[in-house]
Design a protein around this motif. Structure first.
Motif, PDB file in Angstrom:
ATOM      1  N   UNK A 328       0.834  -1.201   0.000  1.00  0.00           N
ATOM      2  CA  UNK A 328       0.000   0.000   0.000  1.00  0.00           C
ATOM      3  C   UNK A 328       0.861   1.240   0.000  1.00  0.00           C
ATOM      4  N   UNK A 329       0.409   2.269  -0.721  1.00  0.00           N
ATOM      5  CA  UNK A 329       1.111   3.550  -0.718  1.00  0.00           C
ATOM      6  C   UNK A 329       0.647   4.413   0.454  1.00  0.00           C
ATOM      7  N   UNK A 330      -0.380   3.982   1.172  1.00  0.00           N
ATOM      8  CA  UNK A 330      -0.901   4.727   2.316  1.00  0.00           C
ATOM      9  C   UNK A 330      -0.053   4.520   3.550  1.00  0.00           C
ATOM     10  N   UNK A 331      -0.380   5.254   4.624  1.00  0.00           N
ATOM     11  CA  UNK A 331       0.427   5.206   5.837  1.00  0.00           C
ATOM     12  C   UNK A 331      -0.108   4.224   6.862  1.00  0.00           C
ATOM     13  N   UNK A 332      -1.400   3.909   6.801  1.00  0.00           N
ATOM     14  CA  UNK A 332      -2.022   3.187   7.904  1.00  0.00           C
ATOM     15  C   UNK A 332      -1.624   1.709   7.972  1.00  0.00           C
ATOM     16  N   UNK A 333      -1.205   1.122   6.864  1.00  0.00           N
ATOM     17  CA  UNK A 333      -0.784  -0.278   6.900  1.00  0.00           C
ATOM     18  C   UNK A 333       0.482  -0.428   7.736  1.00  0.00           C
ATOM     19  N   UNK A 334       1.448   0.475   7.559  1.00  0.00           N
ATOM     20  CA  UNK A 334       2.669   0.418   8.360  1.00  0.00           C
ATOM     21  C   UNK A 334       2.384   0.818   9.804  1.00  0.00           C
ATOM     22  N   UNK A 335       1.422   1.710   9.993  1.00  0.00           N
ATOM     23  CA  UNK A 335       1.012   2.079  11.340  1.00  0.00           C
ATOM     24  C   UNK A 335       0.486   0.851  12.077  1.00  0.00           C
ATOM     25  N   UNK A 336      -0.364   0.062  11.407  1.00  0.00           N
ATOM     26  CA  UNK A 336      -0.910  -1.153  12.008  1.00  0.00           C
ATOM     27  C   UNK A 336       0.188  -2.187  12.259  1.00  0.00           C
ATOM     28  N   UNK A 337       1.202  -2.189  11.393  1.00  0.00           N
ATOM     29  CA  UNK A 337       2.331  -3.108  11.579  1.00  0.00           C
ATOM     30  C   UNK A 337       3.011  -2.866  12.923  1.00  0.00           C
ATOM     31  N   UNK A 338       3.122  -1.592  13.323  1.00  0.00           N
ATOM     32  CA  UNK A 338       3.711  -1.266  14.619  1.00  0.00           C
ATOM     33  C   UNK A 338       2.913  -1.905  15.760  1.00  0.00           C
ATOM     34  N   UNK A 339       1.585  -1.940  15.612  1.00  0.00           N
ATOM     35  CA  UNK A 339       0.730  -2.572  16.617  1.00  0.00           C
ATOM     36  C   UNK A 339       0.969  -4.079  16.657  1.00  0.00           C
ATOM     37  N   UNK A 340       1.143  -4.691  15.487  1.00  0.00           N
ATOM     38  CA  UNK A 340       1.414  -6.127  15.415  1.00  0.00           C
ATOM     39  C   UNK A 340       2.748  -6.466  16.093  1.00  0.00           C
ATOM     40  N   UNK A 341       3.747  -5.606  15.891  1.00  0.00           N
ATOM     41  CA  UNK A 341       5.066  -5.829  16.502  1.00  0.00           C
ATOM     42  C   UNK A 341       4.948  -5.803  18.027  1.00  0.00           C
ATOM     43  N   UNK A 342       4.301  -4.757  18.551  1.00  0.00           N
ATOM     44  CA  UNK A 342       4.147  -4.641  20.001  1.00  0.00           C
ATOM     45  C   UNK A 342       3.323  -5.766  20.587  1.00  0.00           C
TER      46      UNK A 342
END
Length: 387
Positions: A328-342
């Motif tokens: 995705x070219x959007x920002x929210x997918x990587x934002x959600x990835x941070x939640x998955x990491x934590x």
């Protein structure tokens, strides 16, 4: 023609600034998590805390770090990223300064949670900007390398440097390091998310492939559950095999060096059409290392397993994250990835501890669970690759 001629150098310059921002912030922001063993002893000594209270404090810090994802859904695409970086870095600085002055455990918890929320918010920016570079795998590699390098430095220097100092000295040192981060904020394009070209309705490149995105998220979650579960108890596996503590410590130090080297290799290789192959090779190495930990491994077998485990883990990570950013070219997918990491980091040690306890102290159940998690993560991330 003139526009085309100047576009590439501008992009390269922008990427260099982003790489600098990622390197400095990732090294400094993760410092507090890396020196947890140093701080824990100081807190127990100075505040008379119980191990449960110390564990609660660190759990809240880690939880706040990943929960910073939630408010980021609201501000990430609306705020200038430079402005956001200055604000959150100022909060990190203030939070660390206040943490050094408070003498009440309740107030300390509040200060640490607020500080971690701000640090986690900057991590969201780092992950998003990494995916926006021309070479995301290299950007994510830098993100990993500088965390590991700082971690190695801290474990070597902090215990002796702060041996006789109060915990406030550590928090104030963290505040000083955060001040240095302010010097690199202007290296990023603060409007990169707001000035991105508007999506063309119905254009396939603008659609987030939902199945692949879900598979990628699940891959990240399972990857972190498996690695945090094994790494949290790897010293106990060594002790259970009768390996001397000094020998075990030396092995884990060598494994950390191996982790830095593999992350450097991934950073040097950068974005590549062979990403799928590199991921498969990395996961194979990680699975092999877990298999080698079964039973009661002798020193040499344990050393090989630990080094391969850390080497494979840090080699996989940049390519795992770049897989998500490519969807995705959007920002929210990587934002959600941070939640998955934590979330993965939090779940791994709890589940592994429960499996060890239910197995009467045996590590077999935990290792089987971790191996299954690694293999499932590998299958999911390969499915998530964009053609």
């Amino acid at each position: 023609m003139a526009t085309t001629a100047h576009a590439a150098p501008a992009a390269v310059s922008s990427d260099k600034g982003t790489y600098t921002y990622i390197a400095v912030f990732s090294a400094v922001l993760y410092t507090v998590l890396l020196i947890a063993p140093v701080i824990a002893g100081k807190l127990i000594e100075q505040f008379g805390l119980t191990p449960v209270q110390v564990g609660t404090l660190f759990s809240l810090e880690l939880g706040a770090f990943s929960l910073a994802t939630v408010p980021a859904y609201l501000w990430l695409r609306r705020m200038n990223l430079r402005t956001a970086s200055y604000i959150f870095t100022a909060i990190v600085i203030a939070g660390n300064v206040v943490s050094g002055f408070v003498d009440d455990f309740g107030l300390l918890m509040i200060a640490r949670v607020v500080t971690s929320l701000a640090a986690g918010s900057i991590t969201v920016i780092i992950l998003t900007l990494s995916g926006k570079t021309a070479n995301p795998s290299r950007a994510f590699g830098i993100f990993v390398v500088f965390q590991l390098a700082m971690g190695a430095l801290i474990l070597a220097v902090f215990p002796s440097l702060f041996a006789g100092a109060p915990v406030s000295a550590i928090y104030w040192t963290l505040a000083g390091l955060a001040v240095l981060c302010l010097l690199v904020v202007n290296r990023i394009d603060g409007e990169v998310l707001r000035t991105a070209a508007a999506p063309v309705p119905g254009h396939a490149a603008n659609r987030v492939p939902v199945f692949k995105a879900a598979a990628g998220m699940a891959a990240v979650l399972l990857f972190y559950i498996a690695l945090s579960g094994v790494w949290s108890f790897i010293a106990q596996i060594s002790a259970g095999s009768g390996i001397d503590l000094s020998a075990s410590s030396l092995v884990l130090s060598l494994a950390t060096v191996g982790g830095i080297l593999s992350a450097l290799v991934a950073t040097a290789l950068g974005e590549t059409p062979r990403r799928k192959l590199y991921l498969a090779a990395g996961y194979a190495g990680m699975a092999l290392s877990i298999v080698l930990l079964f039973g009661s491994p002798a020193l040499i077998q344990f050393a090989v397993a630990a080094v391969i485990f850390k080497f494979a883990w840090t080699f996989i990570l940049p390519y795992l994250l770049s897989t998500l950013s490519s969807l995705s070219s959007g920002a929210h997918l990587m934002n959600t990835t941070n939640l998955m990491i934590g979330t993965g980091f939090s779940i791994g040690p709890i589940v592994s501890g429960a499996l060890i306890q239910s197995g009467g102290g045996s590590f077999t159940g935990m290792l089987v669970f971790a191996l299954a998690g690694v293999l499932a993560s590998c299958a999911l991330v390969l499915m998530a690759q964009r053609r």
